[in-house]
Design a protein around this motif. Sequence first.
Motif, PDB file in Angstrom:
ATOM      1  N   PRO A  25      -7.374  -8.021   9.897  1.00  0.00           N
ATOM      2  CA  PRO A  25      -7.171  -6.688   9.334  1.00  0.00           C
ATOM      3  C   PRO A  25      -7.210  -5.629  10.437  1.00  0.00           C
ATOM      4  CG  PRO A  25      -9.421  -7.378   8.977  1.00  0.00           C
ATOM      5  CD  PRO A  25      -8.722  -8.528   9.649  1.00  0.00           C
ATOM      6  N   GLY A  26      -7.057  -4.385  10.080  1.00  0.00           N
ATOM      7  CA  GLY A  26      -7.121  -3.292  11.044  1.00  0.00           C
ATOM      8  C   GLY A  26      -5.861  -2.460  11.076  1.00  0.00           C
ATOM      9  N   GLY A  27      -4.845  -2.849  10.315  1.00  0.00           N
ATOM     10  CA  GLY A  27      -3.635  -2.051  10.221  1.00  0.00           C
ATOM     11  C   GLY A  27      -2.619  -2.264  11.322  1.00  0.00           C
ATOM     12  N   GLU A  28      -2.947  -3.065  12.341  1.00  0.00           N
ATOM     13  CA  GLU A  28      -1.980  -3.341  13.406  1.00  0.00           C
ATOM     14  C   GLU A  28      -1.035  -4.457  12.976  1.00  0.00           C
ATOM     15  OE1 GLU A  28      -3.694  -4.046  17.246  1.00  0.00           O
ATOM     16  OE2 GLU A  28      -5.253  -2.543  16.919  1.00  0.00           O
ATOM     17  N   VAL A  29       0.166  -4.458  13.538  1.00  0.00           N
ATOM     18  CA  VAL A  29       1.135  -5.504  13.246  1.00  0.00           C
ATOM     19  C   VAL A  29       0.846  -6.709  14.155  1.00  0.00           C
ATOM     20  CG1 VAL A  29       3.581  -6.116  13.244  1.00  0.00           C
ATOM     21  CG2 VAL A  29       2.866  -3.835  12.490  1.00  0.00           C
ATOM     22  N   HIS A  30       0.733  -7.885  13.546  1.00  0.00           N
ATOM     23  CA  HIS A  30       0.484  -9.136  14.263  1.00  0.00           C
ATOM     24  C   HIS A  30       1.553 -10.144  13.881  1.00  0.00           C
ATOM     25  CE1 HIS A  30      -3.560  -7.869  15.494  1.00  0.00           C
ATOM     26  NE2 HIS A  30      -3.693  -7.396  14.267  1.00  0.00           N
ATOM     27  N   SER A  31       1.789 -11.118  14.764  1.00  0.00           N
ATOM     28  CA  SER A  31       2.752 -12.188  14.492  1.00  0.00           C
ATOM     29  C   SER A  31       2.169 -13.530  14.889  1.00  0.00           C
ATOM     30  CB  SER A  31       4.049 -11.981  15.278  1.00  0.00           C
ATOM     31  OG  SER A  31       4.768 -10.889  14.785  1.00  0.00           O
ATOM     32  N   PHE A  32       2.604 -14.568  14.191  1.00  0.00           N
ATOM     33  CA  PHE A  32       2.257 -15.939  14.528  1.00  0.00           C
ATOM     34  C   PHE A  32       3.519 -16.773  14.369  1.00  0.00           C
ATOM     35  CE2 PHE A  32       0.761 -20.241  13.689  1.00  0.00           C
ATOM     36  CZ  PHE A  32      -0.131 -20.407  14.737  1.00  0.00           C
ATOM     37  N   SER A  33       3.813 -17.648  15.348  1.00  0.00           N
ATOM     38  CA  SER A  33       5.054 -18.429  15.339  1.00  0.00           C
ATOM     39  C   SER A  33       4.788 -19.901  15.603  1.00  0.00           C
ATOM     40  CB  SER A  33       6.015 -17.930  16.424  1.00  0.00           C
ATOM     41  OG  SER A  33       6.378 -16.609  16.194  1.00  0.00           O
ATOM     42  N   ARG A  34       5.652 -20.738  15.051  1.00  0.00           N
ATOM     43  CA  ARG A  34       5.671 -22.171  15.328  1.00  0.00           C
ATOM     44  C   ARG A  34       7.127 -22.587  15.428  1.00  0.00           C
ATOM     45  NH1 ARG A  34       1.464 -24.223  17.337  1.00  0.00           N
ATOM     46  NH2 ARG A  34       2.000 -26.284  16.599  1.00  0.00           N
ATOM     47  N   SER A  35       7.380 -23.563  16.288  1.00  0.00           N
ATOM     48  CA  SER A  35       8.730 -24.105  16.444  1.00  0.00           C
ATOM     49  C   SER A  35       8.680 -25.615  16.305  1.00  0.00           C
ATOM     50  CB  SER A  35       9.304 -23.753  17.815  1.00  0.00           C
ATOM     51  OG  SER A  35       9.510 -22.375  17.919  1.00  0.00           O
ATOM     52  N   LEU A  36       9.796 -26.163  15.897  1.00  0.00           N
ATOM     53  CA  LEU A  36       9.962 -27.605  15.794  1.00  0.00           C
ATOM     54  C   LEU A  36      11.400 -27.902  16.190  1.00  0.00           C
ATOM     55  CD1 LEU A  36       8.221 -30.026  14.945  1.00  0.00           C
ATOM     56  CD2 LEU A  36       9.116 -29.760  12.648  1.00  0.00           C
ATOM     57  N   THR A  70       5.050 -12.261  10.439  1.00  0.00           N
ATOM     58  CA  THR A  70       4.625 -10.951  10.949  1.00  0.00           C
ATOM     59  C   THR A  70       4.013 -10.176   9.792  1.00  0.00           C
ATOM     60  OG1 THR A  70       6.445 -10.994  12.533  1.00  0.00           O
ATOM     61  CG2 THR A  70       5.420  -8.853  12.118  1.00  0.00           C
ATOM     62  N   TYR A  71       2.883  -9.523  10.055  1.00  0.00           N
ATOM     63  CA  TYR A  71       2.169  -8.848   8.978  1.00  0.00           C
ATOM     64  C   TYR A  71       1.313  -7.709   9.510  1.00  0.00           C
ATOM     65  CZ  TYR A  71      -1.969 -11.004  10.832  1.00  0.00           C
ATOM     66  OH  TYR A  71      -2.985 -11.361  11.676  1.00  0.00           O
ATOM     67  N   SER A  72       0.863  -6.890   8.578  1.00  0.00           N
ATOM     68  CA  SER A  72      -0.160  -5.879   8.828  1.00  0.00           C
ATOM     69  C   SER A  72      -1.067  -5.902   7.608  1.00  0.00           C
ATOM     70  CB  SER A  72       0.474  -4.500   9.001  1.00  0.00           C
ATOM     71  OG  SER A  72      -0.529  -3.519   9.155  1.00  0.00           O
ATOM     72  N   ALA A  73      -2.403  -5.911   7.839  1.00  0.00           N
ATOM     73  CA  ALA A  73      -3.353  -5.999   6.732  1.00  0.00           C
ATOM     74  C   ALA A  73      -4.531  -5.064   6.966  1.00  0.00           C
ATOM     75  CB  ALA A  73      -3.853  -7.437   6.577  1.00  0.00           C
ATOM     76  N   GLN A  74      -5.207  -4.724   5.879  1.00  0.00           N
ATOM     77  CA  GLN A  74      -6.379  -3.841   5.903  1.00  0.00           C
ATOM     78  C   GLN A  74      -7.521  -4.485   5.135  1.00  0.00           C
ATOM     79  OE1 GLN A  74      -6.868  -1.105   7.485  1.00  0.00           O
ATOM     80  NE2 GLN A  74      -4.897  -0.177   7.874  1.00  0.00           N
ATOM     81  N   LYS A 110      -7.096 -17.495  -2.399  1.00  0.00           N
ATOM     82  CA  LYS A 110      -6.815 -16.060  -2.545  1.00  0.00           C
ATOM     83  C   LYS A 110      -7.243 -15.317  -1.292  1.00  0.00           C
ATOM     84  CE  LYS A 110      -7.068 -12.224  -5.689  1.00  0.00           C
ATOM     85  NZ  LYS A 110      -5.760 -11.728  -5.383  1.00  0.00           N
ATOM     86  N   SER A 111      -6.374 -14.446  -0.842  1.00  0.00           N
ATOM     87  CA  SER A 111      -6.720 -13.570   0.271  1.00  0.00           C
ATOM     88  C   SER A 111      -7.355 -12.305  -0.280  1.00  0.00           C
ATOM     89  CB  SER A 111      -5.465 -13.194   1.069  1.00  0.00           C
ATOM     90  OG  SER A 111      -5.798 -12.240   2.050  1.00  0.00           O
ATOM     91  N   TYR A 112      -8.361 -11.821   0.424  1.00  0.00           N
ATOM     92  CA  TYR A 112      -9.010 -10.580   0.012  1.00  0.00           C
ATOM     93  C   TYR A 112      -8.573  -9.395   0.866  1.00  0.00           C
ATOM     94  CZ  TYR A 112     -11.546 -13.662  -2.962  1.00  0.00           C
ATOM     95  OH  TYR A 112     -11.843 -14.586  -3.928  1.00  0.00           O
ATOM     96  N   LEU A 113      -7.608  -9.632   1.739  1.00  0.00           N
ATOM     97  CA  LEU A 113      -7.055  -8.558   2.548  1.00  0.00           C
ATOM     98  C   LEU A 113      -5.955  -7.844   1.761  1.00  0.00           C
ATOM     99  CD1 LEU A 113      -6.783 -10.400   5.974  1.00  0.00           C
ATOM    100  CD2 LEU A 113      -8.547  -8.795   5.235  1.00  0.00           C
ATOM    101  N   PHE A 114      -5.711  -6.599   2.117  1.00  0.00           N
ATOM    102  CA  PHE A 114      -4.614  -5.828   1.547  1.00  0.00           C
ATOM    103  C   PHE A 114      -3.490  -5.812   2.571  1.00  0.00           C
ATOM    104  CE2 PHE A 114      -8.415  -4.238  -0.524  1.00  0.00           C
ATOM    105  CZ  PHE A 114      -8.038  -4.264  -1.855  1.00  0.00           C
ATOM    106  N   PHE A 115      -2.396  -6.491   2.255  1.00  0.00           N
ATOM    107  CA  PHE A 115      -1.259  -6.549   3.167  1.00  0.00           C
ATOM    108  C   PHE A 115      -0.402  -5.309   2.974  1.00  0.00           C
ATOM    109  CE2 PHE A 115      -2.647 -10.843   3.196  1.00  0.00           C
ATOM    110  CZ  PHE A 115      -2.287 -11.336   4.435  1.00  0.00           C
ATOM    111  N   LEU A 138      -1.072 -11.071  -0.953  1.00  0.00           N
ATOM    112  CA  LEU A 138      -0.313 -12.203  -0.434  1.00  0.00           C
ATOM    113  C   LEU A 138      -1.296 -13.303  -0.062  1.00  0.00           C
ATOM    114  CD1 LEU A 138       2.562 -13.187   0.443  1.00  0.00           C
ATOM    115  CD2 LEU A 138       1.919 -12.464   2.751  1.00  0.00           C
ATOM    116  N   SER A 139      -1.005 -14.527  -0.490  1.00  0.00           N
ATOM    117  CA  SER A 139      -1.839 -15.671  -0.132  1.00  0.00           C
ATOM    118  C   SER A 139      -1.017 -16.869   0.313  1.00  0.00           C
ATOM    119  CB  SER A 139      -2.722 -16.092  -1.311  1.00  0.00           C
ATOM    120  OG  SER A 139      -3.692 -15.110  -1.559  1.00  0.00           O
ATOM    121  N   LYS A 140       0.319 -16.824   0.068  1.00  0.00           N
ATOM    122  CA  LYS A 140       1.139 -17.982   0.408  1.00  0.00           C
ATOM    123  C   LYS A 140       2.611 -17.592   0.443  1.00  0.00           C
ATOM    124  CE  LYS A 140       1.887 -22.639  -1.492  1.00  0.00           C
ATOM    125  NZ  LYS A 140       1.462 -23.495  -2.614  1.00  0.00           N
TER     126      LYS A 140
END
Length: 175
Positions: A49-60, A68-72, A102-107, A161-163
């Motif tokens: 959380p924190g309101g910043e935009v973050h990304s996570f990637s995987r390749s195959l 990519t998301y932003s959450a609070q 269930k996610s408890y963050l606000f996306f 969002l949870s999935k």
Amino acid sequence: MAAPSGRSGWRAWAALVPAALLCLAARAAAEPGTAPGAAPSTAEFDVRPGGEVHSFSRSLGDYGCTFTYSAQGGTNEQWQMNVAVSEDNGLFSCSVWRPQGKSYLFFTQFKAEVKGAKIEHAMAYSQAAVGAQRDIPLKQEEFEITDTTVSHREGKFRFELSKLMIVAKTPRDEL
């Protein structure tokens, strides 16, 4: 992506296709080594959380997925991403979820993007199945799907969002 509403038989068939694609992707993800030279890959990551935009990637191989998301609110949550290619190399799947359900963050925003394939079916959920709970899908108006992305719809997304599940068709070289 919606089936014509005039023929109930067509509607039933159209509803089965996405389910079949997801089953195929899940089977590919569950069976190590199903794609030639490319085993499914699952990785854990923190959704912060924190309101910043973050990304996570995987390749195959030639295919990739970036979330990519932003959450609070709250604290870091442990999430997972799985990427897999079907046995015939015809489908690429990408799933992003919170294993606890269930996610408890606000996306405030989210986007999942695939590289090297075209999205055939995608679904976003406010709650992921765990224990006796079931997946609870977002309303169709809350997110949008393009050829390569699934993302929140500004002004309609309700911050839960949870999935995310994506099944994409890979390009094929015809002989």
